[in-house]
Design a protein around this motif. Structure first.
Motif, PDB file in Angstrom:
ATOM      1  N   LEU A 126       4.740 -20.086  -7.344  1.00 52.86           N
ATOM      2  CA  LEU A 126       5.794 -19.096  -7.589  1.00 52.86           C
ATOM      3  C   LEU A 126       6.389 -18.675  -6.237  1.00 52.86           C
ATOM      4  O   LEU A 126       5.895 -17.767  -5.569  1.00 52.86           O
ATOM      5  CB  LEU A 126       5.199 -17.901  -8.336  1.00 52.86           C
ATOM      6  CG  LEU A 126       6.157 -16.993  -9.136  1.00 52.86           C
ATOM      7  CD1 LEU A 126       7.031 -17.784 -10.090  1.00 52.86           C
ATOM      8  CD2 LEU A 126       5.360 -15.951  -9.900  1.00 52.86           C
ATOM      9  N   ASP A 127       7.441 -19.362  -5.834  1.00 55.64           N
ATOM     10  CA  ASP A 127       8.030 -19.181  -4.504  1.00 55.64           C
ATOM     11  C   ASP A 127       8.461 -17.737  -4.249  1.00 55.64           C
ATOM     12  O   ASP A 127       9.154 -17.138  -5.063  1.00 55.64           O
ATOM     13  CB  ASP A 127       9.256 -20.088  -4.322  1.00 55.64           C
ATOM     14  CG  ASP A 127       8.880 -21.544  -4.091  1.00 55.64           C
ATOM     15  OD1 ASP A 127       7.699 -21.789  -3.778  1.00 55.64           O
ATOM     16  OD2 ASP A 127       9.758 -22.417  -4.231  1.00 55.64           O
ATOM     17  N   GLY A 128       8.034 -17.202  -3.113  1.00 55.01           N
ATOM     18  CA  GLY A 128       8.498 -15.894  -2.673  1.00 55.01           C
ATOM     19  C   GLY A 128       7.661 -14.721  -3.110  1.00 55.01           C
ATOM     20  O   GLY A 128       7.829 -13.606  -2.586  1.00 55.01           O
ATOM     21  N   ILE A 129       6.725 -14.919  -4.040  1.00 52.90           N
ATOM     22  CA  ILE A 129       5.983 -13.765  -4.554  1.00 52.90           C
ATOM     23  C   ILE A 129       5.063 -13.163  -3.492  1.00 52.90           C
ATOM     24  O   ILE A 129       4.811 -11.958  -3.482  1.00 52.90           O
ATOM     25  CB  ILE A 129       5.189 -14.139  -5.832  1.00 52.90           C
ATOM     26  CG1 ILE A 129       4.694 -12.850  -6.508  1.00 52.90           C
ATOM     27  CG2 ILE A 129       4.037 -15.090  -5.530  1.00 52.90           C
ATOM     28  CD1 ILE A 129       4.192 -13.019  -7.901  1.00 52.90           C
ATOM     29  N   HIS A 130       4.603 -13.994  -2.545  1.00 58.15           N
ATOM     30  CA  HIS A 130       3.699 -13.474  -1.514  1.00 58.15           C
ATOM     31  C   HIS A 130       4.392 -12.464  -0.597  1.00 58.15           C
ATOM     32  O   HIS A 130       3.719 -11.667   0.059  1.00 58.15           O
ATOM     33  CB  HIS A 130       3.117 -14.624  -0.699  1.00 58.15           C
ATOM     34  CG  HIS A 130       2.192 -15.501  -1.492  1.00 58.15           C
ATOM     35  ND1 HIS A 130       2.650 -16.469  -2.351  1.00 58.15           N
ATOM     36  CD2 HIS A 130       0.835 -15.519  -1.572  1.00 58.15           C
ATOM     37  CE1 HIS A 130       1.619 -17.066  -2.926  1.00 58.15           C
ATOM     38  NE2 HIS A 130       0.510 -16.513  -2.470  1.00 58.15           N
ATOM     39  N   ASP A 131       5.720 -12.500  -0.562  1.00 61.53           N
ATOM     40  CA  ASP A 131       6.459 -11.557   0.280  1.00 61.53           C
ATOM     41  C   ASP A 131       6.258 -10.113  -0.182  1.00 61.53           C
ATOM     42  O   ASP A 131       6.528  -9.183   0.585  1.00 61.53           O
ATOM     43  CB  ASP A 131       7.959 -11.881   0.257  1.00 61.53           C
ATOM     44  CG  ASP A 131       8.273 -13.246   0.850  1.00 61.53           C
ATOM     45  OD1 ASP A 131       7.416 -13.777   1.584  1.00 61.53           O
ATOM     46  OD2 ASP A 131       9.371 -13.768   0.575  1.00 61.53           O
ATOM     47  N   PHE A 132       5.814  -9.931  -1.418  1.00 61.55           N
ATOM     48  CA  PHE A 132       5.677  -8.574  -1.972  1.00 61.55           C
ATOM     49  C   PHE A 132       4.238  -8.068  -1.938  1.00 61.55           C
ATOM     50  O   PHE A 132       3.959  -6.982  -2.443  1.00 61.55           O
ATOM     51  CB  PHE A 132       6.233  -8.555  -3.400  1.00 61.55           C
ATOM     52  CG  PHE A 132       7.708  -8.794  -3.448  1.00 61.55           C
ATOM     53  CD1 PHE A 132       8.609  -7.762  -3.221  1.00 61.55           C
ATOM     54  CD2 PHE A 132       8.213 -10.067  -3.666  1.00 61.55           C
ATOM     55  CE1 PHE A 132       9.981  -7.993  -3.230  1.00 61.55           C
ATOM     56  CE2 PHE A 132       9.581 -10.311  -3.678  1.00 61.55           C
ATOM     57  CZ  PHE A 132      10.464  -9.268  -3.454  1.00 61.55           C
ATOM     58  N   ALA A 133       3.321  -8.825  -1.346  1.00 64.28           N
ATOM     59  CA  ALA A 133       1.937  -8.385  -1.213  1.00 64.28           C
ATOM     60  C   ALA A 133       1.820  -7.474   0.010  1.00 64.28           C
ATOM     61  O   ALA A 133       2.012  -7.914   1.145  1.00 64.28           O
ATOM     62  CB  ALA A 133       1.009  -9.577  -1.085  1.00 64.28           C
ATOM     63  N   SER A 134       1.516  -6.207  -0.217  1.00 62.88           N
ATOM     64  CA  SER A 134       1.503  -5.215   0.870  1.00 62.88           C
ATOM     65  C   SER A 134       0.188  -5.175   1.629  1.00 62.88           C
ATOM     66  O   SER A 134       0.128  -4.728   2.778  1.00 62.88           O
ATOM     67  CB  SER A 134       1.785  -3.822   0.307  1.00 62.88           C
ATOM     68  OG  SER A 134       0.698  -3.397  -0.501  1.00 62.88           O
ATOM     69  N   GLY A 135      -0.888  -5.610   0.974  1.00 62.52           N
ATOM     70  CA  GLY A 135      -2.212  -5.502   1.574  1.00 62.52           C
ATOM     71  C   GLY A 135      -2.812  -4.108   1.463  1.00 62.52           C
ATOM     72  O   GLY A 135      -3.962  -3.890   1.862  1.00 62.52           O
ATOM     73  N   GLU A 136      -2.047  -3.162   0.911  1.00 64.89           N
ATOM     74  CA  GLU A 136      -2.536  -1.774   0.810  1.00 64.89           C
ATOM     75  C   GLU A 136      -3.486  -1.624  -0.374  1.00 64.89           C
ATOM     76  O   GLU A 136      -3.143  -1.953  -1.508  1.00 64.89           O
ATOM     77  CB  GLU A 136      -1.366  -0.805   0.666  1.00 64.89           C
ATOM     78  CG  GLU A 136      -1.815   0.646   0.618  1.00 64.89           C
ATOM     79  CD  GLU A 136      -0.657   1.623   0.579  1.00 64.89           C
ATOM     80  OE1 GLU A 136      -0.893   2.789   0.199  1.00 64.89           O
ATOM     81  OE2 GLU A 136       0.480   1.233   0.921  1.00 64.89           O
ATOM     82  N   LEU A 137      -4.671  -1.126  -0.086  1.00 66.69           N
ATOM     83  CA  LEU A 137      -5.680  -0.956  -1.121  1.00 66.69           C
ATOM     84  C   LEU A 137      -5.293   0.137  -2.110  1.00 66.69           C
ATOM     85  O   LEU A 137      -4.528   1.044  -1.784  1.00 66.69           O
ATOM     86  CB  LEU A 137      -7.028  -0.597  -0.480  1.00 66.69           C
ATOM     87  CG  LEU A 137      -7.639  -1.629   0.474  1.00 66.69           C
ATOM     88  CD1 LEU A 137      -8.890  -1.064   1.110  1.00 66.69           C
ATOM     89  CD2 LEU A 137      -7.937  -2.937  -0.245  1.00 66.69           C
ATOM     90  N   GLY A 138      -5.854   0.045  -3.309  1.00 65.58           N
ATOM     91  CA  GLY A 138      -5.705   1.113  -4.284  1.00 65.58           C
ATOM     92  C   GLY A 138      -6.656   2.252  -3.974  1.00 65.58           C
ATOM     93  O   GLY A 138      -7.476   2.172  -3.059  1.00 65.58           O
ATOM     94  N   LYS A 139      -6.565   3.327  -4.753  1.00 65.99           N
ATOM     95  CA  LYS A 139      -7.336   4.534  -4.480  1.00 65.99           C
ATOM     96  C   LYS A 139      -8.579   4.665  -5.359  1.00 65.99           C
ATOM     97  O   LYS A 139      -9.293   5.671  -5.289  1.00 65.99           O
ATOM     98  CB  LYS A 139      -6.436   5.761  -4.640  1.00 65.99           C
ATOM     99  CG  LYS A 139      -5.213   5.724  -3.719  1.00 65.99           C
ATOM    100  CD  LYS A 139      -4.331   6.936  -3.905  1.00 65.99           C
ATOM    101  CE  LYS A 139      -3.022   6.815  -3.117  1.00 65.99           C
ATOM    102  NZ  LYS A 139      -3.253   6.690  -1.669  1.00 65.99           N
ATOM    103  N   ILE A 140      -8.831   3.656  -6.198  1.00 65.80           N
ATOM    104  CA  ILE A 140     -10.034   3.665  -7.031  1.00 65.80           C
ATOM    105  C   ILE A 140     -10.719   2.309  -6.935  1.00 65.80           C
ATOM    106  O   ILE A 140     -10.135   1.333  -6.452  1.00 65.80           O
ATOM    107  CB  ILE A 140      -9.724   3.986  -8.510  1.00 65.80           C
ATOM    108  CG1 ILE A 140      -8.812   2.920  -9.127  1.00 65.80           C
ATOM    109  CG2 ILE A 140      -9.134   5.374  -8.659  1.00 65.80           C
ATOM    110  CD1 ILE A 140      -8.657   3.039 -10.635  1.00 65.80           C
TER     111      ILE A 140
END
Length: 244
Positions: A126-140
């Motif tokens: 799925l081309d381009g989807i990795h651009d939206f991975a922030s790496g920010e963890l969730g809070k739970i």
């Protein structure tokens, strides 16, 4: 460009229970609507995926609430993609009330699903989807693989027309509703859900027979299995806490 975005929802009367608080099923629906809106904004919504004969399918989800919003209250649901792997992608949520105070958090895991083979597809395609991975963890804590349940059958019925979604199988929210219905009104008067966790394992289709098994493994800590023909289709955990 910010990889996080917030969406506003007003809690309408059809979303609440007899205590005028949003139900877990309605809250789950709001979270999935948020996920869909953000996927559309990112260019990977259902309309684009359907052109590829594909869809997003929810694999796991965990929701933790300190307070359930009430009728006519407006909430803000912030969401972001944490990571994109080969097999699945993780999306987090933060729920705020009208005072901008955090009242809940959620974490969801999704697979990229082929509508013909009914199997997961490689997200690397799925081309381009990795651009939206922030790496920010969730809070739970992330939803984990839940263990088998040794309990008694609590309920049983057949899958009906209204249970089926556009992917041709039981809607993700319907499982949440079925599990929520395993507690009495008196229980909800005295307790509220602190954490709801669910694993979706195999599809349920029209006319399948649903068996729900329930076990209280520790005080206020319940485990569930939903089965068809002795095959486990879903597992869930519900942790209750006394009402404030």
């Amino acid at each position: 460009m910010s990889l996080k975005k917030a969406y506003s929802f007003k809690i309408q009367p059809q979303y609440v229970d007899f205590q005028f608080r949003v139900t877990m099923a309605a809250l789950g629906d709001i979270l999935l609507t948020t996920a869909g809106l953000n996927a559309d904004d990112n260019g990977f919504g259902l309309r684009r995926l359907h052109e590829m004969n594909s869809a997003w399918v929810l694999s796991r989800m965990a929701i933790e609430m300190t307070r359930f919003p009430e009728q006519y209250e407006t909430i803000q649901v912030e969401t972001w993609v944490e990571e994109v792997g080969r097999a699945n992608t993780t999306r987090n949520f933060c729920i705020r009330d009208e005072k901008n105070e955090i009242i809940g958090n959620a974490c969801s895991v999704w697979v990229f699903f082929d509508m013909t083979t009914r199997r997961a597809k490689d997200l690397q395609t799925l081309d381009g989807i990795h651009d939206f991975a922030s790496g920010e963890l969730g809070k739970i804590e992330k939803p984990i693989k839940l263990h088998a349940v040794d309990g008694e059958e609590f309920d049983g019925f057949k899958v009906k027309y209204s249970d089926i979604d556009i992917n041709g199988h039981v809607n993700s929210i319907r499982y949440i509703q079925w599990i929520s219905d395993c507690f009495t009104l008196n229980c909800y008067r005295k307790k509220q859900v602190k954490r709801f966790e669910i694993n979706y394992m195999t599809e349920m289709l029209f006319d399948d027979y649903v068996d729900i098994v329930r076990s209280e493994v520790e005080p206020l800590d319940f485990r569930f299995e939903i089965r068809k023909d002795d095959k486990v289709t879903c597992r869930a955990r519900v942790v209750l806490t006394p009402n404030h």
